[in-house]
Design a protein around this motif. Structure first.
Motif, PDB file in Angstrom:
ATOM      1  N   GLY A  16       0.820  -1.203   0.000  1.00 27.50           N
ATOM      2  CA  GLY A  16       0.000   0.000   0.000  1.00 27.50           C
ATOM      3  C   GLY A  16       0.850   1.248   0.000  1.00 27.50           C
ATOM      4  N   PRO A  17       0.209   2.382  -0.232  1.00 28.03           N
ATOM      5  CA  PRO A  17       0.943   3.647  -0.319  1.00 28.03           C
ATOM      6  C   PRO A  17       1.523   4.075   1.024  1.00 28.03           C
ATOM      7  CG  PRO A  17      -1.416   4.050  -0.330  1.00 28.03           C
ATOM      8  CD  PRO A  17      -1.231   2.560  -0.364  1.00 28.03           C
ATOM      9  N   GLY A  18       2.803   4.360   1.039  1.00 28.54           N
ATOM     10  CA  GLY A  18       3.453   4.798   2.268  1.00 28.54           C
ATOM     11  C   GLY A  18       3.497   6.296   2.431  1.00 28.54           C
ATOM     12  N   THR A  19       3.167   7.027   1.382  1.00 26.39           N
ATOM     13  CA  THR A  19       3.263   8.487   1.461  1.00 26.39           C
ATOM     14  C   THR A  19       1.923   9.162   1.676  1.00 26.39           C
ATOM     15  OG1 THR A  19       3.142   8.605  -0.946  1.00 26.39           O
ATOM     16  CG2 THR A  19       5.340   8.602   0.046  1.00 26.39           C
ATOM     17  N   ASN A  20       0.823   8.442   1.523  1.00 20.82           N
ATOM     18  CA  ASN A  20      -0.499   9.025   1.741  1.00 20.82           C
ATOM     19  C   ASN A  20      -1.251   8.142   2.729  1.00 20.82           C
ATOM     20  OD1 ASN A  20      -3.282   9.681   1.583  1.00 20.82           O
ATOM     21  ND2 ASN A  20      -2.927  10.654  -0.393  1.00 20.82           N
ATOM     22  N   LEU A  21      -1.250   8.545   3.980  1.00 21.57           N
ATOM     23  CA  LEU A  21      -1.815   7.704   5.040  1.00 21.57           C
ATOM     24  C   LEU A  21      -3.323   7.557   4.940  1.00 21.57           C
ATOM     25  CD1 LEU A  21       0.398   8.810   8.039  1.00 21.57           C
ATOM     26  CD2 LEU A  21       0.725   6.915   6.442  1.00 21.57           C
ATOM     27  N   GLU A  22      -4.005   8.570   4.420  1.00 16.30           N
ATOM     28  CA  GLU A  22      -5.462   8.444   4.233  1.00 16.30           C
ATOM     29  C   GLU A  22      -5.768   7.372   3.188  1.00 16.30           C
ATOM     30  OE1 GLU A  22      -7.872   9.690   6.149  1.00 16.30           O
ATOM     31  OE2 GLU A  22      -6.186  10.414   7.341  1.00 16.30           O
ATOM     32  N   ASP A  23      -4.994   7.329   2.112  1.00 19.02           N
ATOM     33  CA  ASP A  23      -5.168   6.272   1.108  1.00 19.02           C
ATOM     34  C   ASP A  23      -4.860   4.906   1.708  1.00 19.02           C
ATOM     35  OD1 ASP A  23      -5.952   8.032  -0.842  1.00 19.02           O
ATOM     36  OD2 ASP A  23      -4.052   7.994  -1.934  1.00 19.02           O
ATOM     37  N   PHE A  24      -3.846   4.857   2.555  1.00 11.38           N
ATOM     38  CA  PHE A  24      -3.484   3.574   3.181  1.00 11.38           C
ATOM     39  C   PHE A  24      -4.610   3.094   4.102  1.00 11.38           C
ATOM     40  CE2 PHE A  24      -1.427   0.418   5.719  1.00 11.38           C
ATOM     41  CZ  PHE A  24      -0.507  -0.152   4.866  1.00 11.38           C
ATOM     42  N   LYS A  25      -5.229   4.018   4.829  1.00 12.15           N
ATOM     43  CA  LYS A  25      -6.356   3.643   5.694  1.00 12.15           C
ATOM     44  C   LYS A  25      -7.503   3.075   4.871  1.00 12.15           C
ATOM     45  CE  LYS A  25      -5.466   7.059   9.289  1.00 12.15           C
ATOM     46  NZ  LYS A  25      -5.931   8.329   9.883  1.00 12.15           N
ATOM     47  N   ARG A  26      -7.847   3.732   3.754  1.00 12.38           N
ATOM     48  CA  ARG A  26      -8.916   3.228   2.874  1.00 12.38           C
ATOM     49  C   ARG A  26      -8.533   1.875   2.289  1.00 12.38           C
ATOM     50  NH1 ARG A  26      -8.995   8.356   0.382  1.00 12.38           N
ATOM     51  NH2 ARG A  26      -8.535   7.369  -1.600  1.00 12.38           N
ATOM     52  N   PHE A  27      -7.294   1.733   1.925  1.00 14.71           N
ATOM     53  CA  PHE A  27      -6.756   0.478   1.387  1.00 14.71           C
ATOM     54  C   PHE A  27      -6.965  -0.648   2.400  1.00 14.71           C
ATOM     55  CE2 PHE A  27      -3.029  -2.320   0.975  1.00 14.71           C
ATOM     56  CZ  PHE A  27      -3.022  -2.589  -0.391  1.00 14.71           C
ATOM     57  N   ARG A  28      -6.606  -0.394   3.661  1.00 12.43           N
ATOM     58  CA  ARG A  28      -6.797  -1.397   4.725  1.00 12.43           C
ATOM     59  C   ARG A  28      -8.258  -1.705   4.956  1.00 12.43           C
ATOM     60  NH1 ARG A  28      -4.558  -1.221  10.240  1.00 12.43           N
ATOM     61  NH2 ARG A  28      -5.452  -3.276  10.150  1.00 12.43           N
ATOM     62  N   GLU A  29      -9.120  -0.704   4.900  1.00  8.60           N
ATOM     63  CA  GLU A  29     -10.557  -0.926   5.088  1.00  8.60           C
ATOM     64  C   GLU A  29     -11.101  -1.889   4.037  1.00  8.60           C
ATOM     65  OE1 GLU A  29     -12.329   2.948   5.034  1.00  8.60           O
ATOM     66  OE2 GLU A  29     -11.486   3.480   6.989  1.00  8.60           O
TER      67      GLU A  29
END
Length: 89
Positions: A16-29
């Motif tokens: 997952g993206p390491g530079t955009n934490l909001e994208d990473f949260k959505r990715f995990r969801e």
């Protein structure tokens, strides 16, 4: 959609993206909503692309690997950089 397909196929290792934490949260969801058992995550883009190990670790969950390449290999003192980056985990 690609993440959903992979999760539904039974994959459990995701990058997952390491530079955009909001994208990473959505990715995990998305992964978590597909009831993936014991998902493992990795994040590139840490250090030289602006992400931090500390911040990414907070949103990534317990089974996560920091992908740090040029943050170490590009440093003038690779040993010192490795120790510094590992201390953030």
């Amino acid at each position: 959609r690609l993440i959903e397909i992979a999760a539904n196929l039974g994959l459990n290792h995701f990058i997952g993206p390491g530079t955009n934490l909001e994208d990473f949260k959505r990715f995990r969801e998305i992964v978590d909503s597909n009831i993936v058992k014991n998902p493992v995550y990795g994040s590139p883009g840490l250090i030289t692309q602006g992400g931090t190990i500390e911040d990414a670790a907070r949103v990534s969950g317990p089974r996560w690997h920091a992908i740090v390449g040029s943050g170490i290999y590009g440093a003038s003192d690779m040993r010192k950089a490795a120790i510094e980056h590992c201390s953030q985990i």
